[in-house]
Design a protein around this motif. Structure first.
Motif, mmCIF file in Angstrom:
data_model
loop_
_atom_site.group_PDB
_atom_site.id
_atom_site.type_symbol
_atom_site.label_atom_id
_atom_site.label_comp_id
_atom_site.label_asym_id
_atom_site.label_seq_id
_atom_site.Cartn_x
_atom_site.Cartn_y
_atom_site.Cartn_z
ATOM 1 N N LEU A 7 0.832 -1.205 0.000
ATOM 2 C CA LEU A 7 0.000 0.000 0.000
ATOM 3 C C LEU A 7 0.868 1.257 0.000
ATOM 4 N N LEU A 8 1.948 1.247 0.794
ATOM 5 C CA LEU A 8 2.855 2.394 0.824
ATOM 6 C C LEU A 8 3.483 2.623 -0.552
ATOM 7 N N LEU A 9 3.903 1.536 -1.202
ATOM 8 C CA LEU A 9 4.478 1.665 -2.544
ATOM 9 C C LEU A 9 3.452 2.212 -3.526
ATOM 10 N N GLY A 244 -9.049 23.592 -7.102
ATOM 11 C CA GLY A 244 -9.798 22.379 -7.385
ATOM 12 C C GLY A 244 -9.029 21.427 -8.282
ATOM 13 N N THR A 245 -8.286 21.983 -9.244
ATOM 14 C CA THR A 245 -7.497 21.143 -10.142
ATOM 15 C C THR A 245 -6.441 20.369 -9.379
ATOM 16 N N ILE A 246 -5.750 21.028 -8.451
ATOM 17 C CA ILE A 246 -4.696 20.352 -7.688
ATOM 18 C C ILE A 246 -5.290 19.281 -6.781
ATOM 19 N N VAL A 247 -6.396 19.597 -6.099
ATOM 20 C CA VAL A 247 -7.042 18.609 -5.219
ATOM 21 C C VAL A 247 -7.521 17.406 -6.025
ATOM 22 N N ALA A 248 -8.158 17.661 -7.167
ATOM 23 C CA ALA A 248 -8.651 16.568 -7.998
ATOM 24 C C ALA A 248 -7.497 15.739 -8.553
ATOM 25 N N ALA A 249 -6.375 16.380 -8.897
ATOM 26 C CA ALA A 249 -5.207 15.637 -9.393
ATOM 27 C C ALA A 249 -4.671 14.699 -8.320
ATOM 28 N N LEU A 250 -4.645 15.155 -7.076
ATOM 29 C CA LEU A 250 -4.213 14.283 -5.974
ATOM 30 C C LEU A 250 -5.156 13.091 -5.828
ATOM 31 N N ILE A 251 -6.465 13.355 -5.895
ATOM 32 C CA ILE A 251 -7.441 12.270 -5.745
ATOM 33 C C ILE A 251 -7.295 11.251 -6.873
ATOM 34 N N ILE A 252 -7.273 11.741 -8.111
ATOM 35 C CA ILE A 252 -7.210 10.843 -9.263
ATOM 36 C C ILE A 252 -5.857 10.138 -9.337
ATOM 37 N N GLY A 253 -4.761 10.873 -9.122
ATOM 38 C CA GLY A 253 -3.433 10.272 -9.228
ATOM 39 C C GLY A 253 -3.189 9.202 -8.192
ATOM 40 N N ILE A 254 -3.511 9.491 -6.926
ATOM 41 C CA ILE A 254 -3.269 8.507 -5.862
ATOM 42 C C ILE A 254 -4.192 7.303 -6.004
ATOM 43 N N SER A 255 -5.464 7.556 -6.319
ATOM 44 C CA SER A 255 -6.378 6.423 -6.511
ATOM 45 C C SER A 255 -5.962 5.583 -7.715
ATOM 46 N N ASP A 256 -5.460 6.228 -8.769
ATOM 47 C CA ASP A 256 -4.971 5.491 -9.934
ATOM 48 C C ASP A 256 -3.799 4.599 -9.544
ATOM 49 N N GLY A 257 -2.869 5.143 -8.733
ATOM 50 C CA GLY A 257 -1.730 4.340 -8.304
ATOM 51 C C GLY A 257 -2.147 3.147 -7.468
ATOM 52 N N VAL A 258 -3.077 3.336 -6.538
ATOM 53 C CA VAL A 258 -3.501 2.250 -5.656
ATOM 54 C C VAL A 258 -4.290 1.198 -6.433
ATOM 55 N N ILE A 259 -5.256 1.650 -7.238
ATOM 56 C CA ILE A 259 -6.093 0.695 -7.983
ATOM 57 C C ILE A 259 -5.255 -0.065 -9.010
ATOM 58 N N SER A 260 -4.318 0.635 -9.680
ATOM 59 C CA SER A 260 -3.464 -0.035 -10.661
ATOM 60 C C SER A 260 -2.573 -1.074 -10.002
ATOM 61 N N MET A 261 -2.134 -0.812 -8.774
ATOM 62 C CA MET A 261 -1.268 -1.752 -8.073
ATOM 63 C C MET A 261 -2.017 -3.024 -7.683
#
Length: 292
Positions: A7-9, A244-261
């Motif tokens: 999860l950390l990775l 809003g763009t920065i907050v949404a980028a954090l949400i989408i980017g981190i969720s993308d990393g976790v779900i892809s892993m």
């Protein structure tokens, strides 16, 4: 390796994706916020930044770090010049009509992609990272360059915020965003402002590409995913809202990393698209956008 280290990775990889996505999406958000132009060619500017980074790095002799840092300066400048020229020669002549500019930027997208295919070729090509430092954690090793990408992104975004809120040029851009006709009546050269904003948005996409290309590879079709994800981020965050763009980028980017892993990258894209649909239904102005 237990679940916690995985999860950390995933979170660390997602943070890197979020950083690159935030830079790309902020450029798109600036263009829409000030000019009210939906720039479909934004992904092509991203791709062009990566292709130029490879080209510059090949022609700069010496260590890899020298070539990469030269690319970080030269590639965004070239992309910004191309964007400013496109604004002056195409978008301005269309009087920034929303429907016409969408068609025009689609055409610009194909022109830039075919130009990259003709001069760069169809093969994906790597760019060597400026340094190979590796952070050794108890469970796994992590690239020091990826952490540098996150830190560099934070610094650049702070610079954009300072530019937009603390400089005269940023004040002029915000005045033009509020009311173009009134700004013109007060002597602001709106055409020059629009060219500068379009160039700045493209340059931010190019900077994101130069930061990403040592992790990924330069390819003439690599702009598709950044364009799609940038639109998703801008819609969720709120059209024209940098916060809003920065907050949404954090949400989408981190969720993308976790779900892809743990699952698959395709599922991550499906969930992001579903999130856009939910936002459009229940909060059309986005998380931080102003209701018209």
């Amino acid at each position: 390796m237990a679940f916690g280290p995985y999860l950390l990775l995933a979170l660390m990889e997602g943070l890197v994706k979020a950083a690159v996505l935030a830079l790309t999406a902020v450029g798109l958000s600036l263009v829409f916020g000030v000019m009210r132009v939906v720039n479909v060619a934004h992904g092509a500017f991203f791709m062009l930044g990566a292709v130029l980074a490879y080209t510059v790095a090949q022609y700069i002799p010496g260590p890899a770090a020298l070539g990469w840092f030269a690319a970080l300066v030269i590639a965004p400048m070239i992309v910004a010049a191309i964007a400013a020229a496109a604004d002056t020669l195409v978008l301005k002549r269309l009087n920034y009509d929303p429907e016409a500019t969408i068609v025009a930027t689609i055409g610009l997208l194909y022109i830039l992609e075919q130009a990259a295919l003709s001069f760069f070729g169809p093969d994906a090509r790597p760019v060597e990272a400026p340094f190979t430092l590796r952070l050794q954690l108890p469970w796994f090793g992590f690239s020091g360059y990826k952490l540098f990408v996150v830190v560099a992104t934070i610094a650049i975004l702070l610079g954009v915020w300072w530019f937009m809120t603390r400089t005269r040029a940023g004040l002029v851009m915000r005045a033009t965003q509020v009311d173009r006709q009134t700004a013109r009546a007060f002597g602001i050269n709106v055409d020059r402002v629009y060219a500068g904003v379009f160039a700045l948005g493209a340059a931010l996409a190019a900077v994101a590409a130069v930061l990403l290309v040592p992790i990924s590879q330069a390819h003439y079709l690599m702009g598709g995913d950044p364009l799609l994800l940038s639109f998703i981020v801008v819609i969720i965050g709120g059209l024209g809202s940098l916060r809003g763009t920065i907050v949404a980028a954090l949400i989408i980017g981190i969720s993308d990393g976790v779900i892809s892993m743990f699952y698959s990258p395709t599922l991550a894209k499906i969930i992001a698209t579903a999130a856009v649909a939910m936002v459009l239904v229940f909060r059309p102005q986005g998380l931080f956008g102003a209701r018209t």
